[in-house]
Design a protein around this motif. Structure first.
Motif, PDB file in Angstrom:
ATOM      1  N   VAL A 105      48.098  41.099  48.007  1.00  0.00           N
ATOM      2  CA  VAL A 105      47.295  41.333  46.978  1.00  0.00           C
ATOM      3  C   VAL A 105      46.356  42.674  47.086  1.00  0.00           C
ATOM      4  O   VAL A 105      46.027  42.906  48.221  1.00  0.00           O
ATOM      5  N   ALA A 106      46.554  43.537  46.340  1.00  0.00           N
ATOM      6  CA  ALA A 106      46.168  44.987  46.346  1.00  0.00           C
ATOM      7  C   ALA A 106      45.172  45.205  45.252  1.00  0.00           C
ATOM      8  O   ALA A 106      45.435  46.487  44.649  1.00  0.00           O
ATOM      9  N   GLY A 107      44.741  44.290  44.639  1.00  0.00           N
ATOM     10  CA  GLY A 107      43.872  44.579  43.455  1.00  0.00           C
ATOM     11  C   GLY A 107      42.211  45.090  43.710  1.00  0.00           C
ATOM     12  O   GLY A 107      41.357  45.031  42.798  1.00  0.00           O
ATOM     13  N   GLY A 108      41.986  44.983  44.872  1.00  0.00           N
ATOM     14  CA  GLY A 108      40.537  45.184  45.395  1.00  0.00           C
ATOM     15  C   GLY A 108      40.005  46.494  45.109  1.00  0.00           C
ATOM     16  O   GLY A 108      40.828  47.474  44.977  1.00  0.00           O
ATOM     17  N   GLY A 110      38.133  48.197  47.213  1.00  0.00           N
ATOM     18  CA  GLY A 110      37.724  48.883  48.437  1.00  0.00           C
ATOM     19  C   GLY A 110      36.723  49.969  48.450  1.00  0.00           C
ATOM     20  O   GLY A 110      36.745  50.913  49.184  1.00  0.00           O
ATOM     21  N   THR A 111      35.705  49.416  48.025  1.00  0.00           N
ATOM     22  CA  THR A 111      34.401  49.994  48.068  1.00  0.00           C
ATOM     23  C   THR A 111      33.827  50.576  49.549  1.00  0.00           C
ATOM     24  O   THR A 111      33.337  51.546  49.720  1.00  0.00           O
ATOM     25  N   ARG A 112      34.025  49.469  50.517  1.00  0.00           N
ATOM     26  CA  ARG A 112      33.286  49.754  51.767  1.00  0.00           C
ATOM     27  C   ARG A 112      34.138  50.977  52.496  1.00  0.00           C
ATOM     28  O   ARG A 112      33.565  51.658  53.003  1.00  0.00           O
ATOM     29  N   LYS A 119      44.133  51.290  48.039  1.00  0.00           N
ATOM     30  CA  LYS A 119      44.069  51.189  49.631  1.00  0.00           C
ATOM     31  C   LYS A 119      45.292  51.235  50.134  1.00  0.00           C
ATOM     32  O   LYS A 119      45.501  51.606  51.330  1.00  0.00           O
ATOM     33  N   MET A 156      50.185  42.530  43.583  1.00  0.00           N
ATOM     34  CA  MET A 156      49.331  42.454  42.836  1.00  0.00           C
ATOM     35  C   MET A 156      48.445  43.763  42.667  1.00  0.00           C
ATOM     36  O   MET A 156      47.819  44.165  43.803  1.00  0.00           O
ATOM     37  N   GLN A 187      46.384  42.141  38.022  1.00  0.00           N
ATOM     38  CA  GLN A 187      45.404  40.983  38.147  1.00  0.00           C
ATOM     39  C   GLN A 187      44.748  40.987  36.934  1.00  0.00           C
ATOM     40  O   GLN A 187      44.405  42.024  36.241  1.00  0.00           O
ATOM     41  N   PRO A 211      37.985  43.362  38.438  1.00  0.00           N
ATOM     42  CA  PRO A 211      39.041  42.322  38.949  1.00  0.00           C
ATOM     43  C   PRO A 211      38.550  40.991  39.302  1.00  0.00           C
ATOM     44  O   PRO A 211      37.439  40.995  39.650  1.00  0.00           O
ATOM     45  N   GLY A 213      39.235  38.758  41.506  1.00  0.00           N
ATOM     46  CA  GLY A 213      38.934  38.332  42.955  1.00  0.00           C
ATOM     47  C   GLY A 213      40.295  37.829  43.210  1.00  0.00           C
ATOM     48  O   GLY A 213      41.215  37.719  42.495  1.00  0.00           O
ATOM     49  N   HIS A 214      40.587  37.787  44.745  1.00  0.00           N
ATOM     50  CA  HIS A 214      42.024  37.653  44.971  1.00  0.00           C
ATOM     51  C   HIS A 214      42.343  36.276  44.575  1.00  0.00           C
ATOM     52  O   HIS A 214      43.738  35.990  44.468  1.00  0.00           O
ATOM     53  N   GLN A 242      46.850  40.287  52.591  1.00  0.00           N
ATOM     54  CA  GLN A 242      46.036  41.404  51.949  1.00  0.00           C
ATOM     55  C   GLN A 242      46.584  42.806  52.321  1.00  0.00           C
ATOM     56  O   GLN A 242      47.176  42.758  53.345  1.00  0.00           O
ATOM     57  N   LYS A 399      38.694  47.586  56.895  1.00  0.00           N
ATOM     58  CA  LYS A 399      37.515  47.205  55.760  1.00  0.00           C
ATOM     59  C   LYS A 399      36.377  48.356  55.588  1.00  0.00           C
ATOM     60  O   LYS A 399      36.127  48.734  54.557  1.00  0.00           O
TER      61      LYS A 399
HETATM   62  P1  UTP Z   1      38.249  42.421  50.060  1.00  0.00           P
HETATM   63  O1  UTP Z   1      37.531  41.265  49.929  1.00  0.00           O
HETATM   64  O2  UTP Z   1      38.186  43.183  51.167  1.00  0.00           O
HETATM   65  O3  UTP Z   1      37.512  43.254  48.997  1.00  0.00           O
HETATM   66  O4  UTP Z   1      39.482  42.174  49.665  1.00  0.00           O
HETATM   67  P2  UTP Z   1      37.940  44.927  48.324  1.00  0.00           P
HETATM   68  O5  UTP Z   1      37.803  44.907  47.025  1.00  0.00           O
HETATM   69  O6  UTP Z   1      39.363  45.304  48.706  1.00  0.00           O
HETATM   70  O7  UTP Z   1      36.991  45.585  49.232  1.00  0.00           O
HETATM   71  P3  UTP Z   1      35.316  45.984  49.201  1.00  0.00           P
HETATM   72  O8  UTP Z   1      34.754  44.673  49.537  1.00  0.00           O
HETATM   73  O9  UTP Z   1      35.255  46.711  47.719  1.00  0.00           O
HETATM   74  O10 UTP Z   1      35.058  47.127  50.371  1.00  0.00           O
HETATM   75  C1  UTP Z   1      40.461  41.489  50.465  1.00  0.00           C
HETATM   76  C2  UTP Z   1      41.879  41.638  49.870  1.00  0.00           C
HETATM   77  O11 UTP Z   1      41.952  41.034  48.610  1.00  0.00           O
HETATM   78  C3  UTP Z   1      42.362  41.998  47.455  1.00  0.00           C
HETATM   79  C4  UTP Z   1      41.981  43.461  48.180  1.00  0.00           C
HETATM   80  O12 UTP Z   1      42.902  44.385  47.530  1.00  0.00           O
HETATM   81  C5  UTP Z   1      42.602  42.974  49.522  1.00  0.00           C
HETATM   82  O13 UTP Z   1      43.978  42.960  49.747  1.00  0.00           O
HETATM   83  N1  UTP Z   1      41.672  41.839  46.534  1.00  0.00           N
HETATM   84  C6  UTP Z   1      40.202  41.559  46.288  1.00  0.00           C
HETATM   85  C7  UTP Z   1      42.368  41.521  45.260  1.00  0.00           C
HETATM   86  O14 UTP Z   1      43.778  42.050  45.116  1.00  0.00           O
HETATM   87  N2  UTP Z   1      41.366  41.361  43.803  1.00  0.00           N
HETATM   88  C8  UTP Z   1      40.375  41.372  43.869  1.00  0.00           C
HETATM   89  O15 UTP Z   1      39.745  41.116  42.878  1.00  0.00           O
HETATM   90  C9  UTP Z   1      39.500  41.360  45.044  1.00  0.00           C
END
Ligand code: UTP
Length: 474
Positions: A105-108, A110-112, A119, A156, A187, A211, A213-214, A242, A399
């Motif tokens: 899952v790579a749809g986050g 990554g703000t932090r 990412k 993803m 996603q 997005p 969420g995972h 992740q 993170k």
């Molecule tokens: P995190 O909870 O660390 O969130 O995601 P994030 O969005 O990557 O980072 P921050 O919180 O903004 O810093 C954990 C995993 O879930 C994936 C992320 O890509 C990471 O592999 N994820 C998260 C998704 O694929 N989709 C989402 O909507 C959220």
């Protein structure tokens, strides 16, 4: 659905503000906004507004009847070595039969980390600065060779990073993987709402979408056709991990074997919490089901509770590593009476248009995003299994930009792992007290991606190199 009826639907749902600037938009802008609006399930938004937004931020989680979940201990911690060996054999057989696919899952957002780009393109390895995606690709490639069956890999992405992700893989020739075995899909998205439940606009022609969420991965696997493809290919075991954790043993035979032998629909790894207040989810049982309770929802008294031996009672921390049964994912994705992942509310600073149509970047949270979490599937799974893993073998995520779970800690954990593998082969390596070598070295996953594959490759190596600075085993 006609344009007019889309607008009408929003007005009737009390969301007419979405089209406040519609008449002033270009034809293109109108089309874009309508397309986004058509994606929105207004009944779902209405339900979430009622249950999550109107209820206020502190929607308490039901903790009635909660107890720590049982888990399979590792042999060195009292687990049954023969059952672990049987699990490994069963997992290897599943790999040889081509039943396993990797799923990232790579749809986050990554703000932090604050890195500009998907990412997975972030460089993490100590010597060669390989990006996260390359580390996984090489593990998957090497495992495919080891078991004589190339693995499919599903990735993803999000709407925001999809093109950049695909371009990165194309540019790097899929890191040696067969193009036909790497599959990308986006996603889903959810609109953000203000605290009054109104859907926010990020531009006059665009909703504030993010997005889902995972947990959205379950729906997305189904919608994208990935599950059908897996079925055609004879894949029924999905290895979920992740994008931010290069240490993950994404192809771990014992893990798959516990899943197969347990006839489990969802199998998860736990690590013993490092300390009582560690910010991880806790594997628990409730009403005969396995659940993950977030640290923020578990009262501190329980987080700190100990048993008669002085060990933490709620010891099992979740590290977001799971095996999913293909048909279980399908069932979850299709939903139906009582079968659906819940949404969680996250209060965020969401850039949005104000009443005058100006974009405002708020200083404090101004609205709510809705996200699903994949671990919420556990209570729906038949025969769920939780197994113990060693943190050092499986978990060191990137993170934050600095401090805990940062590029630095992840780099150090990779180095310590190389040292452990080398020392297991009788190689002398100079380190500090934490097992960290003084200088960088690196083991390519193509050489060895876990203790076993490393040991096999090392045995074949002649002459054997010294474990000195700059060593690169590939
Ligand atoms: P995190 O909870 O660390 O969130 O995601 P994030 O969005 O990557 O980072 P921050 O919180 O903004 O810093 C954990 C995993 O879930 C994936 C992320 O890509 C990471 O592999 N994820 C998260 C998704 O694929 N989709 C989402 O909507 C959220």
């Amino acid at each position: 659905m006609s344009d007019h009826s889309v607008i009408e639907r929003f007005r009737n749902a009390g969301q007419g503000q979405v089209f406040a600037y519609f008449d002033k938009l270009s034809a293109e802008g109108q089309k874009a906004l309508l397309a986004q609006a058509a994606e929105i399930d207004l009944a779902e938004i209405e339900r979430l507004n009622r249950t999550l937004v109107a209820a206020g931020a502190a929607t308490g989680v039901n903790l009635e009847g909660l107890a720590p979940a049982p888990y399979e201990r590792r042999p060195e911690n009292g687990g049954d070595a023969a059952r672990w060996a049987a699990a490994k054999q069963a997992g290897e057989a599943a790999l040889r039969a081509g039943r396993v696919a990797a799923f990232t899952v790579a749809g986050g957002q990554g703000t932090r980390l604050g890195y500009d780009g998907p990412k997975g393109t972030f460089a993490v390895t100590p010597l060669k600065q390989k990006p996260l995606f390359q580390v996984f690709a090489e593990k998957i490639l090497a495992a495919g060779k080891r078991y004589g069956k190339p693995l499919h890999w599903f990735i993803m992405t999000s709407h925001a990073n999809h093109e950049a992700t695909e371009a990165f893989f194309a540019e790097h020739k899929y890191f040696g993987l067969d193009r036909g075995h790497v599959h990308f899909f986006r996603q889903g998205r959810m609109p953000a709402v203000g605290f009054d439940g109104k859907i926010l606009l990020e531009a006059k022609d665009a909703l504030a979408l993010s997005p889902d969420g995972h947990g959205g991965s379950l729906r997305a696997l189904e919608r994208s056709g990935a599950l059908d493809l897996m079925q055609r290919e004879g894949v029924d075991i999905i290895s979920y991990f992740q994008v931010d954790n290069p240490l993950v043993r994404c192809i771990d035979p014992a893990f798959f074997g516990w899943h197969v032998l347990g006839k489990s629909e969802m199998t998860s790894k736990m690590v013993p919490k490092a300390y009582a207040e560690e910010k991880v989810g806790h594997f628990c049982t409730q009403g005969g089901r396995t659940v993950v309770v977030e640290y923020s929802d578990l009262p501190m008294a329980q987080q700190r509770e100990t048993d008669a031996t002085g060990a933490l009672r709620y010891l099992a921390g979740s590290i977001a590593i799971h095996v999913l049964d293909r048909e279980f994912v399908r069932r979850m994705a299709k939903g139906g009476e009582g079968v659906a992942l819940p949404f969680h509310r996250a209060d965020k600073k969401i850039p949005a248009l104000d009443a005058a149509g100006n974009l405002v970047k708020p200083e404090k949270a101004n609205g709510v995003k809705f996200e699903m979490f994949v671990f919420d599937a556990l209570p729906f799974a038949r025969n769920p299994v939780v197994i113990e893993t060693r943190r050092a073998d499986d978990f060191s995520p990137v993170k934050n930009a600095t401090g805990l779970d940062s590029p630095q800690t992840c780099r150090d954990d990779q180095l310590r792992q190389y040292v452990r593998w080398l020392r297991a082969q009788g190689v002398a390596v100079e380190t500090d007290a934490t097992g960290l070598p003084k200088e960088a070295m690196e083991v390519s996953p193509l050489f060895g991606y876990d203790e076993d594959s490393f040991a096999d490759a090392w045995a074949k190596l002649s002459p054997k190199p010294q474990a000195t600075a700059g060593l690169y085993l590939s």
